[in-house]
Write a protein that holds these residues in place. Structure first.
Motif, PDB file in Angstrom:
ATOM      1  N   UNK A 161       0.850  -1.189   0.000  1.00 25.18           N
ATOM      2  CA  UNK A 161       0.000   0.000   0.000  1.00 25.18           C
ATOM      3  C   UNK A 161       0.884   1.236   0.000  1.00 25.18           C
ATOM      4  N   UNK A 162       0.614   2.152  -0.920  1.00 20.53           N
ATOM      5  CA  UNK A 162       1.332   3.419  -1.005  1.00 20.53           C
ATOM      6  C   UNK A 162       0.347   4.552  -0.787  1.00 20.53           C
ATOM      7  N   UNK A 163       0.597   5.378   0.215  1.00 23.73           N
ATOM      8  CA  UNK A 163      -0.327   6.463   0.512  1.00 23.73           C
ATOM      9  C   UNK A 163       0.372   7.642   1.141  1.00 23.73           C
ATOM     10  N   UNK A 164      -0.438   8.553   1.667  1.00 25.46           N
ATOM     11  CA  UNK A 164       0.127   9.777   2.247  1.00 25.46           C
ATOM     12  C   UNK A 164      -0.386  10.061   3.653  1.00 25.46           C
ATOM     13  N   UNK A 165      -1.185   9.145   4.226  1.00 29.83           N
ATOM     14  CA  UNK A 165      -1.841   9.507   5.479  1.00 29.83           C
ATOM     15  C   UNK A 165      -2.062   8.337   6.417  1.00 29.83           C
ATOM     16  N   UNK A 166      -2.479   8.680   7.620  1.00 34.88           N
ATOM     17  CA  UNK A 166      -2.829   7.662   8.603  1.00 34.88           C
ATOM     18  C   UNK A 166      -4.005   6.825   8.130  1.00 34.88           C
ATOM     19  N   UNK A 167      -4.886   7.386   7.315  1.00 32.78           N
ATOM     20  CA  UNK A 167      -5.984   6.602   6.729  1.00 32.78           C
ATOM     21  C   UNK A 167      -5.450   5.389   5.986  1.00 32.78           C
ATOM     22  N   UNK A 168      -4.460   5.637   5.131  1.00 32.42           N
ATOM     23  CA  UNK A 168      -3.868   4.572   4.331  1.00 32.42           C
ATOM     24  C   UNK A 168      -3.146   3.567   5.219  1.00 32.42           C
ATOM     25  N   UNK A 169      -2.397   4.079   6.203  1.00 33.42           N
ATOM     26  CA  UNK A 169      -1.618   3.199   7.077  1.00 33.42           C
ATOM     27  C   UNK A 169      -2.516   2.338   7.956  1.00 33.42           C
ATOM     28  N   UNK A 170      -3.539   2.936   8.550  1.00 35.66           N
ATOM     29  CA  UNK A 170      -4.437   2.174   9.414  1.00 35.66           C
ATOM     30  C   UNK A 170      -5.175   1.094   8.627  1.00 35.66           C
ATOM     31  N   UNK A 171      -5.630   1.444   7.434  1.00 35.38           N
ATOM     32  CA  UNK A 171      -6.330   0.470   6.595  1.00 35.38           C
ATOM     33  C   UNK A 171      -5.400  -0.670   6.207  1.00 35.38           C
ATOM     34  N   UNK A 210      -4.646  -3.035   9.206  1.00 33.73           N
ATOM     35  CA  UNK A 210      -5.784  -3.893   9.526  1.00 33.73           C
ATOM     36  C   UNK A 210      -6.018  -4.942   8.447  1.00 33.73           C
ATOM     37  N   UNK A 211      -5.670  -4.618   7.194  1.00 34.57           N
ATOM     38  CA  UNK A 211      -5.877  -5.561   6.096  1.00 34.57           C
ATOM     39  C   UNK A 211      -4.729  -6.545   5.955  1.00 34.57           C
ATOM     40  N   UNK A 212      -3.595  -6.252   6.592  1.00 35.22           N
ATOM     41  CA  UNK A 212      -2.432  -7.127   6.493  1.00 35.22           C
ATOM     42  C   UNK A 212      -1.496  -6.788   5.356  1.00 35.22           C
ATOM     43  N   UNK A 213      -1.591  -5.545   4.847  1.00 31.79           N
ATOM     44  CA  UNK A 213      -0.717  -5.108   3.755  1.00 31.79           C
ATOM     45  C   UNK A 213       0.459  -4.293   4.297  1.00 31.79           C
ATOM     46  N   UNK A 214       1.679  -4.519   3.828  1.00 36.52           N
ATOM     47  CA  UNK A 214       2.771  -3.604   4.134  1.00 36.52           C
ATOM     48  C   UNK A 214       2.435  -2.222   3.582  1.00 36.52           C
ATOM     49  N   UNK A 215       2.930  -1.165   4.236  1.00 31.94           N
ATOM     50  CA  UNK A 215       2.556   0.189   3.814  1.00 31.94           C
ATOM     51  C   UNK A 215       3.751   1.128   3.844  1.00 31.94           C
ATOM     52  N   UNK A 216       3.876   1.904   2.784  1.00 32.15           N
ATOM     53  CA  UNK A 216       4.884   2.954   2.668  1.00 32.15           C
ATOM     54  C   UNK A 216       4.160   4.264   2.405  1.00 32.15           C
ATOM     55  N   UNK A 217       4.556   5.314   3.113  1.00 37.04           N
ATOM     56  CA  UNK A 217       3.912   6.620   2.976  1.00 37.04           C
ATOM     57  C   UNK A 217       4.863   7.638   2.362  1.00 37.04           C
ATOM     58  N   UNK A 218       4.299   8.547   1.565  1.00 40.45           N
ATOM     59  CA  UNK A 218       5.084   9.663   1.031  1.00 40.45           C
ATOM     60  C   UNK A 218       5.133  10.774   2.067  1.00 40.45           C
ATOM     61  N   UNK A 219       6.196  11.544   2.043  1.00 43.37           N
ATOM     62  CA  UNK A 219       6.389  12.584   3.057  1.00 43.37           C
ATOM     63  C   UNK A 219       5.728  13.905   2.703  1.00 43.37           C
TER      64      UNK A 219
END
Length: 235
Positions: free
Chosen positions: A181-191, A194-203
């Motif tokens: 998962x690639x996103x920019x926010x806590x929304x993306x990270x929390x989802x 909970x879904x079991x996906x690794x997550x990287x966020x842009x700064x």
């Protein structure tokens, strides 16, 4: 604190990419559409700095938050009473300005190409309405990267609920643990968590006005172009 390691891109089968604040800076579109809506309703306009922290939780949340801001200290019932008219005017105006006051962030195309070069199947998952998301991706020349596009109206619940990620993984034919998962926010990270996906966020995104590096994620990048050599989270 030691940097947390995540797998090389070659160990993923797919990636899910957020839209607003991750691939495209759409703040200008939101501000213009919202202010045209407010003028139609006889209400005062809002500044970009007011809108920025409200982006990311879907159009309904955005409109209600803006109404709450301009109508303060009105009761919640007064805000809700204005919502239907506001929603209709916002939808009308956004359909005309979508993509006109926004820009693709530097490194996005290079990052998407890097993901594709590793054989990853890509989906765009956003809380923006699906129709608006598809138009924006096409307008910015990004639509060809994605096998599918899901907006905030595609499922029963929106991010940060994990349901949209799980459903998107199903559509991609990939397991959550092998879907980045690639996103920019806590929304993306929390989802993602909970879904079991690794997550990287842009700064550089929105993250509801909060520092993104305080979010629990597997890593952070200053540009999606960094994904071509990504190995570990920054310390």
């Amino acid at each position: 604190m030691l940097a947390r390691m995540i797998p090389d891109l070659s160990r993923f089968d797919a990636a899910i990419v957020d839209l607003d604040g991750t691939m495209v800076d759409t703040l200008g579109d939101f501000v213009v559409a919202l202010n045209l809506m407010l003028v139609d309703l006889g209400l005062p306009k809002v500044a970009p700095e007011t809108v920025r922290p409200l982006v990311g939780k879907g159009s309904e949340h955005l409109i209600l938050s803006v109404l709450d801001h301009v109508l303060a200290p009105a009761e919640a019932s007064a805000v809700q009473q204005r919502f239907d008219a506001a929603w209709a005017r916002y939808q009308h105006h956004y359909s005309h300005v979508n993509g006109l006051h926004s820009a693709v962030y530097p490194g996005v195309v290079e990052g998407l190409r890097a993901l594709r070069s590793h054989g990853l199947r890509l989906a765009c998952l956003t809380n923006k309405p699906t129709a608006f998301a598809k138009v924006l991706l096409a307008a910015k020349g990004l639509d060809g990267f994605f096998a599918t596009v899901f907006g905030g109206d595609a499922f029963e619940r929106k991010k940060p609920d994990p349901l949209p990620l799980r459903k998107t993984c199903e559509a991609l034919g990939s397991k959550p643990a092998r879907t980045l998962m690639l996103g920019d926010s806590s929304n993306d990270a929390h989802a993602a968590r909970a879904a079991g996906c690794p997550v990287v966020l842009v700064s550089y995104g929105y993250n509801h006005g909060e520092p993104v590096r305080g979010v629990d994620a597997d890593g952070f990048v200053d540009s999606l172009e960094e994904l071509s050599s990504f190995r570990a989270a920054r310390p």
